[in-house]
Design an enzyme around this catalytic site. Structure first.
Site, PDB file in Angstrom:
ATOM      1  NE  ARG A 100     -12.771  22.032  17.647  1.00  0.00           N
ATOM      2  CZ  ARG A 100     -13.670  21.057  17.618  1.00  0.00           C
ATOM      3  NH1 ARG A 100     -13.276  19.786  17.577  1.00  0.00           N
ATOM      4  NH2 ARG A 100     -14.947  21.341  17.653  1.00  0.00           N
ATOM      5  CE  LYS A 136       1.113   0.638   6.831  1.00  0.00           C
ATOM      6  NZ  LYS A 136       0.365  -0.156   5.832  1.00  0.00           N
ATOM      7  CE  LYS A 165       6.599  -4.527   6.534  1.00  0.00           C
ATOM      8  NZ  LYS A 165       5.600  -3.446   6.667  1.00  0.00           N
ATOM      9  CD  GLU A 185       6.264  -7.791   4.370  1.00  0.00           C
ATOM     10  OE1 GLU A 185       5.563  -6.930   4.910  1.00  0.00           O
ATOM     11  OE2 GLU A 185       7.038  -7.551   3.419  1.00  0.00           O
ATOM     12  CG  ASP A 221       2.379  -8.103   3.054  1.00  0.00           C
ATOM     13  OD1 ASP A 221       1.597  -7.430   3.747  1.00  0.00           O
ATOM     14  OD2 ASP A 221       2.902  -7.678   2.011  1.00  0.00           O
TER      15      ASP A 221
END
Length: 280
Positions: free
Chosen positions: A100, A135, A167, A197, A218
Site C-alpha cells: 500500500r 500548491k 503577491k 503579481e 493573474d
C-alpha cells in the site's frame, strides 16, 4: 531529472511507521506462512504517465532488502491500461506489507505526471511551458515537483526561500507596489529574481515603470493576456496563472505568455490507478 535517495528515504520510513506502528502487518503474519514466496506484478490499470518507480521500489526494499524488484519502465513513460510497470519477487509477507505504501506514492506521483502531460500536450507548438506552484501535498513537495518534470512540465520556485514573489497581500502590507518591489530589491540584491503579481493592465503599467524580472498575470482572459504581453514587449518573463484547465490552457498559451503555472496539476491531480497482483 533524478531523485536522490536522501530526499525520500525519511518519507518512506515515516510512511511505513504510520502503517505498521508497533504491531506490524497483523493480517499477513496471521494467515501467510513465513516461508511463503510469491511473484507479483505492479500494474497500471489506467493509461497515464509513470513516475515514482524508484521510490516505490525502495519501499519494497525498506521492508525487506531480500526482495527482488525489477522496474520495467523509466519514469516519464506513457503507458496503456494493463501495463506491467514493476515485478517484485520474494517473501509473500514482505510484498504485502510494502504494497500500500509503495502504491500510494507511485500512484500519486504518476497522477501528477499524467495531469501535467495533459496540459503540456494541449499547448504543444506554442512556445509556452507548463509550470507547477507551491500548491503541493505538505511533505511531498520534492516528489510532486519531480513528477511534474516527468510529465514534461517545469518547476517554479521550490519554496519561499529561493525566489521573491510579490503577491497582492504583500503589496497591501508593504503600502503599495513600488514600496514592495523597491524594498525587496534592496533586501535580496541582484542575484535573486523578483516576480510580481498583477491583476490589471493599469497595475502592469505601474510595474513596467518600476521593473522586475517576471510578471505574474493573474486571472486574466486571453484577450487581456495578449494586451499584457504586448505591453511588456519582452522586458520581463510573462507568466499566466489562475483557473487554468485542459480546456482553457491552449488559449492562454496562444496569448504569447512564456509560462503557464497551474496549481491543479499538484493539488487536484487524481491518483493513477496502479495495483499489485500476485501471480500465484
Amino acid at each position: 531529472m533524478t531523485l536522490h535517495p536522501s530526499i525520500y528515504a525519511d518519507l518512506i520510513r515515516r510512511a511505513l511507521d504510520e502503517d505498521l506502528a508497533e504491531a506490524g502487518d497483523l493480517t499477513s503474519e496471521a494467515c501467510i506462512p513465513a516461508e511463503s514466496v510469491s511473484r507479483a506484478d505492479v500494474v497500471a490499470r489506467a493509461p497515464g504517465v509513470i513516475a515514482g518507480g524508484e521510490v516505490a521500489s525502495q519501499v519494497f526494499l525498506a521492508v525487506d532488502p531480500a526482495l527482488a524488484v525489477e522496474t520495467r519502465l523509466e519514469d516519464g513513460a506513457e503507458v496503456a491500461a494493463a501495463t506491467v510497470v514493476m515485478v517484485v519477487e520474494g517473501s509473500s509477507r514482505s510484498i504485502l506489507t510494502a504494497e500500500r505504501t509503495a502504491l500510494n506514492l507511485m500512484g500519486r506521483m504518476s497522477g501528477v505526471a499524467t495531469a501535467t502531460r495533459r496540459l503540456v500536450a494541449a499547448i504543444e507548438g506554442t512556445g509556452a511551458v507548463v509550470a507547477d506552484t507551491r500548491k503541493t501535498m505538505p511533505g511531498l513537495r520534492a516528489l510532486d515537483k519531480y513528477s511534474v518534470r516527468m510529465g514534461g512540465g517545469v518547476n517554479h520556485r521550490f519554496g519561499l526561500h529561493d525566489a521573491v514573489m510579490i503577491k497582492d497581500n504583500h503589496i497591501v502590507a508593504a503600502g503599495g507596489l513600488r514600496p514592495a518591489v523597491e524594498a525587496a530589491r534592496r533586501h535580496v540584491g541582484h542575484m535573486v529574481k523578483i516576480e510580481v503579481e498583477v491583476t490589471s493592465l493599469d497595475q502592469l503599467e505601474e510595474l513596467l515603470e518600476i521593473g522586475a524580472d517576471v510578471v505574474l498575470l493573474d486571472n486574466m482572459d486571453p484577450a487581456t493576456l495578449r494586451q499584457a504581453v504586448a505591453m511588456v514587449g519582452g522586458r520581463m518573463v510573462c507568466e499566466a496563472s489562475g483557473g487554468v484547465t485542459a480546456e482553457t490552457v491552449r488559449a492562454v498559451a496562444e496569448s504569447g505568455v512564456d509560462v503557464i503555472s497551474a496549481g491543479s496539476i499538484t493539488h487536484s491531480a487524481p491518483q493513477l490507478d496502479i495495483a499489485l497482483d500476485f501471480r500465484n
